[in-house]
Design a protein around this motif. Structure first.
Motif, PDB file in Angstrom:
ATOM      1  N   PHE A   1       0.856  -1.188   0.000  1.00  0.00           N
ATOM      2  CA  PHE A   1       0.000   0.000   0.000  1.00  0.00           C
ATOM      3  C   PHE A   1       0.886   1.229   0.000  1.00  0.00           C
ATOM      4  CE2 PHE A   1      -2.788   3.046   2.468  1.00  0.00           C
ATOM      5  CZ  PHE A   1      -3.611   3.335   1.398  1.00  0.00           C
ATOM      6  N   ASP A   2       0.972   1.894  -1.113  1.00  0.00           N
ATOM      7  CA  ASP A   2       1.896   3.010  -1.286  1.00  0.00           C
ATOM      8  C   ASP A   2       1.187   4.323  -0.955  1.00  0.00           C
ATOM      9  OD1 ASP A   2       3.967   4.633  -1.965  1.00  0.00           O
ATOM     10  OD2 ASP A   2       3.659   4.486  -4.135  1.00  0.00           O
ATOM     11  N   SER A   3       1.142   4.636   0.300  1.00  0.00           N
ATOM     12  CA  SER A   3       0.443   5.857   0.723  1.00  0.00           C
ATOM     13  C   SER A   3       1.039   6.344   2.041  1.00  0.00           C
ATOM     14  CB  SER A   3      -1.051   5.549   0.926  1.00  0.00           C
ATOM     15  OG  SER A   3      -1.689   6.656   1.543  1.00  0.00           O
ATOM     16  N   TRP A   4       1.073   7.669   2.188  1.00  0.00           N
ATOM     17  CA  TRP A   4       1.549   8.225   3.458  1.00  0.00           C
ATOM     18  C   TRP A   4       0.460   8.195   4.527  1.00  0.00           C
ATOM     19  CZ3 TRP A   4       6.249   8.247   4.720  1.00  0.00           C
ATOM     20  CH2 TRP A   4       7.269   8.575   3.815  1.00  0.00           C
ATOM     21  N   THR A   5      -0.781   8.030   4.132  1.00  0.00           N
ATOM     22  CA  THR A   5      -1.860   8.001   5.116  1.00  0.00           C
ATOM     23  C   THR A   5      -2.501   6.629   5.158  1.00  0.00           C
ATOM     24  OG1 THR A   5      -3.452   8.782   3.481  1.00  0.00           O
ATOM     25  CG2 THR A   5      -2.381  10.457   4.845  1.00  0.00           C
ATOM     26  N   SER A   6      -3.098   6.349   6.317  1.00  0.00           N
ATOM     27  CA  SER A   6      -3.827   5.105   6.536  1.00  0.00           C
ATOM     28  C   SER A   6      -2.917   3.903   6.243  1.00  0.00           C
ATOM     29  CB  SER A   6      -5.104   5.093   5.703  1.00  0.00           C
ATOM     30  OG  SER A   6      -5.941   4.036   6.093  1.00  0.00           O
ATOM     31  N   GLY A   7      -3.526   2.776   5.901  1.00  0.00           N
ATOM     32  CA  GLY A   7      -2.761   1.563   5.689  1.00  0.00           C
ATOM     33  C   GLY A   7      -2.424   0.897   7.007  1.00  0.00           C
TER      34      GLY A   7
ATOM     35  N   ASN B   1      -6.208   7.145  13.477  1.00  0.00           N
ATOM     36  CA  ASN B   1      -6.459   8.211  12.514  1.00  0.00           C
ATOM     37  C   ASN B   1      -6.022   7.747  11.120  1.00  0.00           C
ATOM     38  OD1 ASN B   1      -6.690  10.583  11.113  1.00  0.00           O
ATOM     39  ND2 ASN B   1      -5.483  11.829  12.531  1.00  0.00           N
ATOM     40  N   HIS B   2      -6.969   7.665  10.213  1.00  0.00           N
ATOM     41  CA  HIS B   2      -6.615   7.307   8.834  1.00  0.00           C
ATOM     42  C   HIS B   2      -6.143   8.525   8.042  1.00  0.00           C
ATOM     43  CE1 HIS B   2      -8.066   3.145   8.765  1.00  0.00           C
ATOM     44  NE2 HIS B   2      -9.147   3.537   9.425  1.00  0.00           N
ATOM     45  N   GLY B   3      -6.390   9.725   8.575  1.00  0.00           N
ATOM     46  CA  GLY B   3      -6.165  10.931   7.795  1.00  0.00           C
ATOM     47  C   GLY B   3      -4.839  11.593   8.108  1.00  0.00           C
ATOM     48  N   ASN B   4      -4.893  12.902   8.436  1.00  0.00           N
ATOM     49  CA  ASN B   4      -3.686  13.692   8.660  1.00  0.00           C
ATOM     50  C   ASN B   4      -2.884  13.736   7.358  1.00  0.00           C
ATOM     51  OD1 ASN B   4      -1.693  15.165   9.973  1.00  0.00           O
ATOM     52  ND2 ASN B   4      -1.776  13.899  11.805  1.00  0.00           N
ATOM     53  N   SER B   5      -1.716  14.330   7.401  1.00  0.00           N
ATOM     54  CA  SER B   5      -0.883  14.328   6.201  1.00  0.00           C
ATOM     55  C   SER B   5      -0.002  13.087   6.159  1.00  0.00           C
ATOM     56  CB  SER B   5      -0.008  15.581   6.164  1.00  0.00           C
ATOM     57  OG  SER B   5       0.767  15.664   7.343  1.00  0.00           O
ATOM     58  N   MET B   6       0.194  12.492   7.327  1.00  0.00           N
ATOM     59  CA  MET B   6       0.889  11.207   7.443  1.00  0.00           C
ATOM     60  C   MET B   6       0.194  10.435   8.551  1.00  0.00           C
ATOM     61  SD  MET B   6       4.923  12.243   7.422  1.00  0.00           S
ATOM     62  CE  MET B   6       5.537  10.567   7.425  1.00  0.00           C
ATOM     63  N   SER B   7      -0.061   9.181   8.338  1.00  0.00           N
ATOM     64  CA  SER B   7      -0.697   8.386   9.379  1.00  0.00           C
ATOM     65  C   SER B   7      -0.499   6.906   9.084  1.00  0.00           C
ATOM     66  CB  SER B   7      -2.195   8.707   9.484  1.00  0.00           C
ATOM     67  OG  SER B   7      -2.841   8.453   8.255  1.00  0.00           O
ATOM     68  N   LEU B   8      -0.845   6.114  10.065  1.00  0.00           N
ATOM     69  CA  LEU B   8      -0.844   4.662   9.912  1.00  0.00           C
ATOM     70  C   LEU B   8      -1.906   4.143  10.870  1.00  0.00           C
ATOM     71  CD1 LEU B   8       0.547   1.947   8.924  1.00  0.00           C
ATOM     72  CD2 LEU B   8       1.829   2.051  11.068  1.00  0.00           C
ATOM     73  N   PHE B   9      -2.849   3.397  10.351  1.00  0.00           N
ATOM     74  CA  PHE B   9      -3.873   2.847  11.226  1.00  0.00           C
ATOM     75  C   PHE B   9      -3.285   1.641  11.956  1.00  0.00           C
ATOM     76  CE2 PHE B   9      -7.706   0.360  12.254  1.00  0.00           C
ATOM     77  CZ  PHE B   9      -8.430   1.342  12.898  1.00  0.00           C
TER      78      PHE B   9
ATOM     79  N   GLY C   1      -4.477  17.401   4.806  1.00  0.00           N
ATOM     80  CA  GLY C   1      -4.641  16.776   6.114  1.00  0.00           C
ATOM     81  C   GLY C   1      -3.813  17.390   7.207  1.00  0.00           C
ATOM     82  N   SER C   2      -2.818  18.206   6.857  1.00  0.00           N
ATOM     83  CA  SER C   2      -2.022  18.816   7.918  1.00  0.00           C
ATOM     84  C   SER C   2      -2.813  19.948   8.566  1.00  0.00           C
ATOM     85  CB  SER C   2      -0.708  19.361   7.339  1.00  0.00           C
ATOM     86  OG  SER C   2      -0.979  20.424   6.443  1.00  0.00           O
ATOM     87  N   CYS C   3      -2.412  20.292   9.782  1.00  0.00           N
ATOM     88  CA  CYS C   3      -3.103  21.364  10.499  1.00  0.00           C
ATOM     89  C   CYS C   3      -2.593  22.715  10.003  1.00  0.00           C
ATOM     90  CB  CYS C   3      -2.876  21.243  12.004  1.00  0.00           C
ATOM     91  SG  CYS C   3      -3.779  22.515  12.926  1.00  0.00           S
ATOM     92  N   LYS C   4      -3.505  23.482   9.432  1.00  0.00           N
ATOM     93  CA  LYS C   4      -3.122  24.791   8.903  1.00  0.00           C
ATOM     94  C   LYS C   4      -3.742  25.913   9.728  1.00  0.00           C
ATOM     95  CE  LYS C   4      -2.619  22.782   4.282  1.00  0.00           C
ATOM     96  NZ  LYS C   4      -2.745  21.390   4.732  1.00  0.00           N
ATOM     97  N   THR C   5      -4.329  25.529  10.862  1.00  0.00           N
ATOM     98  CA  THR C   5      -4.977  26.520  11.725  1.00  0.00           C
ATOM     99  C   THR C   5      -4.493  26.402  13.168  1.00  0.00           C
ATOM    100  OG1 THR C   5      -6.827  24.988  12.042  1.00  0.00           O
ATOM    101  CG2 THR C   5      -7.062  26.646  10.314  1.00  0.00           C
ATOM    102  N   CYS C   6      -3.372  25.749  13.365  1.00  0.00           N
ATOM    103  CA  CYS C   6      -2.861  25.552  14.728  1.00  0.00           C
ATOM    104  C   CYS C   6      -2.049  26.771  15.183  1.00  0.00           C
ATOM    105  CB  CYS C   6      -1.958  24.319  14.781  1.00  0.00           C
ATOM    106  SG  CYS C   6      -2.831  22.743  14.704  1.00  0.00           S
ATOM    107  N   TYR C   7      -2.112  27.035  16.459  1.00  0.00           N
ATOM    108  CA  TYR C   7      -1.221  28.008  17.072  1.00  0.00           C
ATOM    109  C   TYR C   7      -0.129  27.272  17.830  1.00  0.00           C
ATOM    110  CZ  TYR C   7      -5.042  31.393  16.395  1.00  0.00           C
ATOM    111  OH  TYR C   7      -6.017  32.177  15.865  1.00  0.00           O
ATOM    112  N   GLY C   8       1.035  27.840  17.880  1.00  0.00           N
ATOM    113  CA  GLY C   8       2.092  27.272  18.690  1.00  0.00           C
ATOM    114  C   GLY C   8       1.967  27.697  20.137  1.00  0.00           C
ATOM    115  N   GLY C   9       2.836  27.132  20.950  1.00  0.00           N
ATOM    116  CA  GLY C   9       2.901  27.585  22.332  1.00  0.00           C
ATOM    117  C   GLY C   9       3.238  29.061  22.394  1.00  0.00           C
ATOM    118  N   VAL C  10       4.074  29.481  21.455  1.00  0.00           N
ATOM    119  CA  VAL C  10       4.293  30.912  21.257  1.00  0.00           C
ATOM    120  C   VAL C  10       4.163  31.180  19.757  1.00  0.00           C
ATOM    121  CG1 VAL C  10       5.844  31.100  23.231  1.00  0.00           C
ATOM    122  CG2 VAL C  10       6.806  30.746  20.952  1.00  0.00           C
ATOM    123  N   THR C  11       3.806  32.407  19.428  1.00  0.00           N
ATOM    124  CA  THR C  11       3.718  32.831  18.032  1.00  0.00           C
ATOM    125  C   THR C  11       4.835  33.831  17.763  1.00  0.00           C
ATOM    126  OG1 THR C  11       1.326  32.561  18.025  1.00  0.00           O
ATOM    127  CG2 THR C  11       2.269  33.944  16.286  1.00  0.00           C
TER     128      THR C  11
END
Lengths: 670, 511
Positions: free
Chosen positions: B212-218, B257-265, B407-417
């Protein structure tokens, strides 16, 4: 009385209020408070008790307003009493000294504040020495007026052990705390003891009986709540059957059985609470417990004190029994059998009996269940005895009272059916309802090998601890689907058109059946199921890398929990056969040799200890393996991937008393 | 603590010892004044830190002395120093390559000052536990990667992105605090170890072994268990060789999590099987000191009925039990109460909280400050938890950099900005303050103490810890608007503190 300070104080008011007063002379104010004399005040008492005071107040210029007594622990105000003071005179009152968790004895401040209608204030502060309640005993009383003396056990803890009702709503009182005979009464505020609270403390246990009630006047805790009174059930493998007098709701402790709450407990007679207490569900009475340690099951038979099984009484009490075919507990039992095939309903409330069966392991197609009034033939329930029967659309009842599966109906897979018989209308107006319920504890499959029942170790693993098998004997299975498709190693078994036959020498073996993986694991054992040894039985175990069972991803490694015994195919001749595969091959059943690596050793027991000494290789073996220490592939040698190889070991245990044993090893491609 | 003054100055007086500038927390631009910098005070018996929800007080340090013993205050809290509760390892935030990228954009002086404020025990908050991804995460800079993207462990090598960004930042952190411990988590195994198909949750071995050639799920192929165990061994060995203390690994970030930008079920049955390979592999490599933590996902098991009690199902296997040190948890679903279930079943096993994030979807300074401190820090610690790691330590004002992949988080804040226009201006967010309040007084090796006396009102929480140096650390969270008096008492002295409403505080004193 410890007087602290006494002074009149100027009224501090907001500027706007002051201005307002100046414009409205009818609201005349003053900076002088009333004259106040504290005549008396409790100098020392217990927290939780009242502090009594007598104060004389008077004012020649203004009418009096109020006298306040404010109690402070440190700087925190913890109590206040307000006395309306219309006339000059002496006023008496009390203010309660609250008792809080864990605070020590100390000195509290009682501040008296006298106020007139001109807002003039006078303060007077006295110290009061306060102690936590500390007595030799307390009195516990219940709502019926019964009392018990609670003795101090340690610190501020008091307890009493007695026969108490299951629900004991009690109040705890101290001895007199002053010369007036006042006492402190402790009730329950929902989370802790509280002086003066009139709500009873809801002590409780699962059943009435002897238990210990305690209170702690430092932590303000109390117990017990939901206490489980346990009856001790002495059952052991040596003594698996006994009669017990039990009460409904009693906790059951099994000192001789480890983790009994994990057994397949009959859900009609037992329940397990959140704390893994085993609770008895049936009505008060005598019961015979028969423990099956192999199956982890306790069969319960209602009986008299002498152990005679009960029949249904004239008042429809006692016991009723299920006898028939294609059902049973813990697994489907013998058909129409009045001993092992007779099962008691649990009487869960007066004249209401309950009997539950898990689909698959305890009830299956072809079931015929009939209710009898004794554990055997005799009185029985036929259709005419029932005022109603509700088979949940799955079961029907014949005229003779047999309960069968309705035509076209199917038992719900992985569920259970509960039969509830209500005899409150009499034996001729019985009401029987069947309901689908969740299966308790998972279905226990009835699996056997050559008629020897396998015990459930887990949902997917069943095991016969020890069974005697003769070399050449046929091996048959029941209770598993498609046994012909299972992997049975070719050393212990020979598969032919007529089925499996046993290839190893006669003796005792354990057989493990893996339902998920569909394979067998056979190990040589002693008659009691303990591991066999080279010294006693001539058994040889194997550990190491490059060997596995049943697939290469389950390498035996140096794991004493995974080791297996070699099949002894003739006296002193042992055989281990496998397909050579890659280390990562997890799918080739029988892939028990790694083609590119081997490092194994033979042992004389299930683990470290006696082991192989001098190893002599046959000429054919020398072409494939060497023995630099462990038996390993010879330099530059790789096995043929996918080919079958047979390792044959010869070793003589006659006269072996421990240590190392010599052996010869042949290893060839088949 | 010098750090405190630096931070307060930098935050509110525009004086910045690190020569960078900082801003008030987002969501508090109402013009209300802030407290003046704390004037260096003479030594006091008790050091207190306070942060208010309204942003007017931010990790402000003050000091006061012990009171006399024998208090009768109804607000008295007693504590028992005889404690055998699990030892705390620490608190911190994740060092992703995104965080490392931002840090490396700062001037060395500014970066050192910030890392000192965060990690230094003497001059900063003393963060001592961080999390890094094994391979890329959804906060990588460009492409997804592992350290062995070509089939065969002989191709294992440090990925250049980690070499260029993660390593130098970790080295600077270790120069400041050599006692920092790391939890490593893979977002995916190497793709050549993956089998099955997207979303497959069954156990058919033929399916599991299908490429299964995928960065997500599998799924992790069973035939690759040994290789993947070897991958972990090599990763740990490299990191240790670089001087990074790998304290623990989880076998998969968010295994359900099957999603995200990288994952493994990786359902519990897979982790059960794999831990029995990974554990012996670590032992064989002499890495028994590296803990294996199970699960690393949400309290609610992502609402998958067959995954309920995930770690408990694995503990039930005697062999797996031996290798699994504990479990790790996220809070993106469910409630921290689930840890009651976990602890009740296996109180001897470790519990770590390993990920939570703030972001556009949930952030307000006043809400997150107390709610996260309550549920994540106090919630974990009062259930015997050993540590907390939150998500990215530092993201920029564009919430990045983040993985460009779906699938990556594009709305996250860091501990500091950090402001990406100058890479100097830093706005600490609530997660940084949460970490600082915990780290500053609850030291590695601390044990939670039992307390008695005052029954805290609803919305008010307080935990007390005995540190290895015989100091007592207290963390307090008050969600209520009203202030609350507290009197901590032993036989020798009392510590009286008035906890403001809507605030978190930390106290520290030497017994």
């Amino acid at each position: 009385m410890n007087r602290y300070i006494k002074f009149p104080i100027m009224l501090i008011a907001g500027a706007s209020l002051l201005a307002s007063c100046l414009r409205t002379p009818e609201f005349r104010t003053t900076d002088k408070g009333p004259d106040m004399t504290v005549n008396s005040c409790t100098e020392s008492t217990y927290m939780g008790a009242d502090i009594k005071f007598s104060v004389t107040v008077s004012d020649d210029d203004f009418a009096l307003s109020t006298l306040k007594a404010k109690l402070f622990y440190d700087e925190a105000e913890v109590g206040e009493t307000v006395v309306r003071t219309k006339e000059n005179g002496t006023y008496e009152g009390t203010v309660n000294a609250p008792l809080y968790r864990d605070i020590p004895d100390g000195i509290a401040s009682l501040v008296f504040v006298a106020q007139n209608v001109g807002m003039g204030l006078t303060y007077d502060t006295v110290y009061v020495s306060l102690k936590r309640p500390d007595f030799q005993s307390l009195t516990l009383s219940d709502q019926d007026g019964r009392t018990w003396q609670m003795s101090r056990s340690e610190g501020y803890r008091y307890e009493v052990t007695a026969d108490f009702p299951a629900q004991l709503n009690g109040i705890v009182t101290t001895p007199a705390v002053n010369s007036d005979g006042d006492v402190i009464a402790f009730g329950w505020n929902g989370s802790e003891l509280e002086a003066g609270n009139e709500n009873a403390i809801p002590f409780s246990a699962n059943i009435s009986g002897e238990y210990t009630v305690s209170v702690d006047l430092m932590s303000l805790s109390a117990s017990p709540f939901n206490h489980v009174i346990s009856e001790e059930i002495d059952l052991s493998e040596a003594s698996p059957e006994a009669v017990f007098a039990l009460r409904q709701g009693a906790g059951l402790s099994f000192p001789m059985i480890e983790s009994v709450s994990d057994w397949d407990l009959d859900p009609d007679f037992f329940s397990v609470d959140d704390n893994k207490n085993v609770i008895f569900n049936a009505v008060d009475g005598h019961y015979k417990f028969r423990a099956d340690f192999g199956a982890s099951f306790i069969k319960v038979l209602p009986c008299d004190a002498a152990g005679n099984e009960l029949a249904m009484g004239s008042g429809c009490d006692g016991a009723v029994w299920a006898i028939g075919q294609n059902f049973g507990k813990p697994v489907i039992g013998p058909s129409w059998n009045t001993t092992d095939g007779a099962y008691a309903f649990a009487q869960v409330s007066p004249k209401v009996f309950q009997f539950s069966l898990n689909v698959g392991g305890q009830i299956k197609e072809g079931v015929a269940l009939k209710i009898y009034q004794q554990m055997g033939w005799g009185g029985e329930f036929v259709k005419n005895n029932f005022a109603s029967f509700d088979g949940a659309g799955v079961f029907v009842m014949t005229e003779s009272g047999d309960i069968n599966i309705a035509e076209g109906a199917k038992l719900a897979d992985k569920k259970a059916y509960r039969f509830t018989l209500d005899l409150n209308g009499g034996a001729d107006a019985a009401v029987l309802k069947v309901r689908e319920v969740e299966a308790a504890g998972g279905a226990v499959l009835d699996i056997s090998v050559n008629g020897v029942k396998a015990d459930r170790l887990s949902k997917s693993i069943y095991k016969i601890k020890a069974m005697q098998i003769e070399k050449g004997a046929s091996v048959s299975f029941s209770g598993i689907d498609n046994p012909d498709g299972w992997y049975a190693d070719p050393d212990h078994f020979i598969r032919s058109a007529s089925g499996l036959s046993f290839n190893a020498v006669s003796g005792y073996y354990s057989i493990e059946l893996n339902l998920d993986g569909e394979y067998l694991t056979v190990r040589r054992v002693k008659a009691d199921g303990s591991p066999a040894t080279f010294k006693d039985e001539g058994a040889i175990t194997i550990m190491g890398w490059g060997v596995a069972h049943p697939v290469m991803t389950s390498q035996l490694a140096w794991d004493t929990g995974a080791l297996i015994t070699l099949a002894e195919i003739e006296d002193g001749v042992y055989q281990f056969t496998g397909i050579a595969v890659e280390e990562t091959d997890g799918t080739t059943m029988g892939g028990r040799f790694r083609y590119d690596y081997l490092s194994v050793k033979f042992f004389g027991q299930a683990g470290w200890g006696d082991e192989m000494g001098n190893v002599t290789l046959t000429d054919s073996a020398k072409k494939l393996v060497a023995v630099p220490g462990n038996i390993e592939l010879a330099d530059g040698v790789e096995l043929e991937n996918g080919a079958v190889y047979v390792m044959t070991v010869k070793a003589d245990n006659s006269g072996f008393s421990g240590g190392t044993f010599d052996c010869s090893v042949d290893f060839v491609k088949k | 603590m010098k750090f405190t003054k630096i931070l307060i100055f930098s935050l509110f007086a525009g004086i910045c010892a690190c020569n960078c500038t900082t801003e008030k927390p987002s969501g508090n631009d109402d013009g209300t004044g802030s407290e003046k910098p704390v004037i260096p005070a003479p030594e006091h018996d008790v050091t207190a830190f306070l942060t208010k929800c309204d942003g007017t007080v931010l990790f402000a340090e003050s000091g006061f002395d012990f009171g006399k013993p024998g208090s009768m205050s109804p607000y008295q809290v007693t504590y028992d120093k005889n404690t055998d509760s699990p030892q705390v390892e620490g608190f911190g935030l994740a060092i992703t390559t995104a965080t490392a990228f931002n840090l490396l954009k700062m001037t060395p002086e500014d970066r050192t000052a910030f890392l000192t404020e965060t990690f230094s025990r003497e001059n900063g908050a003393g963060s001592s536990l961080i999390r890094v991804s094994i391979g890329a995460s959804d906060f990588c800079l460009k492409d997804n990667y592992t350290w062995c993207d070509t089939k065969g462990l002989e191709n294992f090598a440090v990925h250049q992105e980690d070499r260029d960004y993660l390593f130098p930042v970790l080295k600077e952190i270790y120069a400041i605090n050599p006692d920092v411990k790391i939890i490593g988590s893979p977002w995916s195994c190497p793709k050549w170890m993956k089998g099955a198909q997207y979303g497959y949750e069954g156990y058919d071995s033929a399916v599991l072994e299908r490429d299964f050639d995928s960065w997500t799920s599998g799924r992790l192929k069973p035939s690759c268990y040994r290789d993947y165990a070897g991958y972990f061994v090599k990763w740990i060995q490299v990191m240790k060789a670089e001087g990074f203390d790998i304290h623990a690994v989880t076998m998969q970030n968010e295994p359900l999590n099957h999603g995200n930008s990288m994952s493994l079920f990786m359902p519990w049955r897979d982790q059960l099987a794999f831990v029995k390979v990974l554990g012996p592999a670590l032992a064989e490599a002499g890495l028994e000191d590296v803990k294996i933590l199970l699960f690393d996902h949400n309290y609610n098991y992502d609402n998958k009925d067959d995954q309920i009690n995930y770690p408990l199902n694995i503990y039930a296997d005697p062999e797996a039990y031996r290798w699994a040190a504990g479990s790790a948890w996220h809070n993106y679903g469910g409630n921290v109460y689930e840890l009651d279930n976990i602890r009740a079943a296996n109180p001897e096993k470790d519990i770590y909280f390993t990920e939570a994030s703030i972001g556009e979807w949930n952030y307000s300074f006043d809400g997150c400050l107390v709610n996260d401190f309550s549920s994540i820090f106090i919630g974990t610690l009062e259930r015997g938890g050993k540590g907390v790691t939150l998500w990215n330590l530092m993201l920029d004002d564009k919430k990045g950099p983040y993985s460009p992949h779906d699938g990556s988080c594009k709305t996250c804040y860091g501990g500091v900005t950090i402001n990406s226009s100058d890479y100097r201006t830093i706005t600490p967010n609530t997660h940084w303050y949460n970490m600082a309040h915990a780290s500053s007084v609850v030291k590695p090796g601390a044990r939670l103490m039992k307390t008695g006396g005052f029954s805290f009102p609803s919305g008010f929480e307080c935990l007390m810890f005995l540190n290895p140096d015989n100091t007592v650390g207290v963390i307090v969270c008050n969600k209520n608007a009203s202030e609350q008096q507290l009197v901590f008492a032993n036989t020798k002295f009392t510590v009286k503190y008035t906890m403001p409403g809507k605030a978190i505080a930390s106290l520290l004193w030497q017994e």
